[in-house]
Design a protein around this motif. Structure first.
Motif, short mmCIF file in Angstrom:
data_model
loop_
_atom_site.label_atom_id
_atom_site.label_comp_id
_atom_site.label_asym_id
_atom_site.label_seq_id
_atom_site.Cartn_x
_atom_site.Cartn_y
_atom_site.Cartn_z
N SER A 1 55.70 39.84 -54.61
CA SER A 1 56.81 40.79 -54.70
C SER A 1 56.49 42.06 -53.93
O SER A 1 55.40 42.62 -54.06
N GLY A 2 57.43 42.48 -53.11
CA GLY A 2 57.26 43.69 -52.32
C GLY A 2 56.66 43.46 -50.95
O GLY A 2 56.75 44.34 -50.09
N ASP A 3 56.05 42.32 -50.73
CA ASP A 3 55.51 41.98 -49.42
C ASP A 3 56.52 41.13 -48.66
O ASP A 3 57.22 40.31 -49.26
N PRO A 4 56.61 41.29 -47.35
CA PRO A 4 57.67 40.59 -46.60
C PRO A 4 57.41 39.10 -46.46
O PRO A 4 56.27 38.65 -46.38
N TYR A 5 58.50 38.36 -46.43
CA TYR A 5 58.44 36.95 -46.03
C TYR A 5 57.95 36.87 -44.59
O TYR A 5 58.18 37.77 -43.79
N ILE A 6 57.29 35.75 -44.27
CA ILE A 6 57.00 35.43 -42.88
C ILE A 6 57.92 34.29 -42.47
O ILE A 6 57.98 33.26 -43.14
N LEU A 7 58.65 34.47 -41.37
CA LEU A 7 59.47 33.41 -40.81
C LEU A 7 58.61 32.66 -39.79
O LEU A 7 58.23 33.20 -38.75
N GLN B 1 55.63 33.32 -35.29
CA GLN B 1 55.93 33.85 -36.61
C GLN B 1 56.48 35.27 -36.49
O GLN B 1 56.09 36.02 -35.58
N PHE B 2 57.35 35.61 -37.46
CA PHE B 2 58.05 36.90 -37.41
C PHE B 2 58.12 37.52 -38.80
O PHE B 2 58.22 36.80 -39.81
N TYR B 3 58.11 38.85 -38.85
CA TYR B 3 58.65 39.59 -39.98
C TYR B 3 60.10 39.88 -39.65
O TYR B 3 60.42 40.32 -38.53
N LEU B 4 60.98 39.66 -40.59
CA LEU B 4 62.39 39.94 -40.35
C LEU B 4 62.70 41.42 -40.60
O LEU B 4 61.92 42.14 -41.23
N TRP B 5 63.83 41.87 -40.09
CA TRP B 5 64.24 43.27 -40.22
C TRP B 5 65.09 43.49 -41.47
O TRP B 5 65.77 44.51 -41.59
N PHE B 6 65.02 42.55 -42.41
CA PHE B 6 65.73 42.64 -43.68
C PHE B 6 64.98 41.77 -44.70
O PHE B 6 64.08 41.00 -44.33
N ASP B 7 65.37 41.89 -45.95
CA ASP B 7 64.80 41.05 -47.01
C ASP B 7 65.64 39.78 -47.12
O ASP B 7 66.80 39.84 -47.58
N PRO B 8 65.12 38.61 -46.72
CA PRO B 8 65.93 37.39 -46.72
C PRO B 8 66.21 36.83 -48.11
O PRO B 8 66.96 35.86 -48.24
N ALA B 9 65.63 37.47 -49.14
CA ALA B 9 65.88 37.03 -50.51
C ALA B 9 66.98 37.84 -51.19
O ALA B 9 67.46 37.47 -52.25
#
Length: 279
Positions: A112-118, A133-141
């Motif tokens: 929780s609080g850490d970004p998803y990796i795409l 791999q990417f960090y997205l510019w939004f919270d995908p959840a």
């Protein structure tokens, strides 16, 4: 005799139009089947929503009823919220089998609080190792977002909310492998992969199960291996990135990409893959 000819021509015209790459959207019941999960995956809301769940016993997944040879597929996804460590939510196309072709979106869960990796990858004849791999510019959840795969004879482009994040080109003059001979299924799943979070250092907290990802509002423009030539004349079959989109792709990769196999010289001590040199 003339009337019979007219009827025959009308029937032929109907099947030619039906076989053309029309836009297919909306009802998961018509285009997909839940293929595994023992009830953990469900098509609900009159076919408008798919709920995939993961618990300690199993994940779940769904697959298109048909295979396609080239297509443009959009899928809206909302991934596991909160502590999603150890979970992977996926949306991909694949021919399946040991020598499969495949194009992947995989969302690697996190604390929780850490970004998803795409995590993205491209397989040709069973050979992958083309990860970006990417960090997205939004919270995908937090909300639904649209993830798109464009696959035509010239290129593969991955989009997030209409923004290109990755391109893999067909470059036959350089003898670079490209997936253009095997029809692919459209698949999605949620599954347990404890390696996915910090290399396996963070384990899945099964007390939080079931973990749930949601899918809605798919849209497909697709051809099959049996489609008439008219299908291959669809605009998306020749789509490439224009200069504006190519600049946008470059900006996204510069700002949000956290791993690129084409920059990993330690992994390829004998030289980077050919597509890295010529992209």
């Amino acid at each position: 005799m003339a009337r019979k000819t007219v009827i025959v021509n009308m029937i032929v015209l109907f099947f030619m139009v039906a076989a053309k790459a029309d836009i297919i959207s909306g009802d998961f019941n018509q285009q997909f089947d839940v293929t595994w999960g023992n009830g953990r995956g469900k098509i609900i809301n009159n076919g408008r929503l798919v709920k995939l769940q993961l618990d300690k016993a199993s994940g779940s997944g769904f697959k298109s009823k048909n295979q396609y040879l080239f297509g443009k597929i959009d899928m809206q996804i909302k991934v596991v919220p909160g502590n999603s460590a150890g979970t992977v939510t996926s949306f991909y196309i694949s021919s399946l089998g040991p020598a499969h072709d495949e194009v992947d979106f995989e969302f690697l869960g996190n604390l929780s609080g850490d970004p998803y990796i795409l995590h993205t990858n491209v397989f040709v004849q069973g050979q992958g190792n083309r990860e970006q791999q990417f960090y997205l510019w939004f919270d995908p959840a937090r909300n639904f977002h649209t993830y798109s795969i464009l696959w035509n004879p010239k290129t593969i482009i991955l989009y997030v909310d209409g923004t290109p994040i990755r391109q893999y080109k067909n470059m036959p003059s350089y003898n670079i492998p490209f997936p253009n001979g095997q029809p692919m299924w459209i698949l999605s799943s949620i599954w347990d992969a404890e390696w996915a979070t910090r290399g396996g250092l963070v384990k899945t907290d099964w007390r939080l199960a079931p973990f749930t990802s949601l899918y809605r509002n798919f849209k497909m423009q697709v051809c099959t291996q049996f489609s008439p030539p008219s299908c291959h004349q669809e605009p998306w079959m020749t789509d490439l990135l224009d200069k504006f989109s190519a600049r946008k792709l470059k900006r996204v990769q510069k700002k949000y990409m956290i791993y690129n196999y084409c920059s990993d010289v330690r992994r390829f001590p004998l030289g980077l893959p050919a597509e890295c040199k010529h992209s």
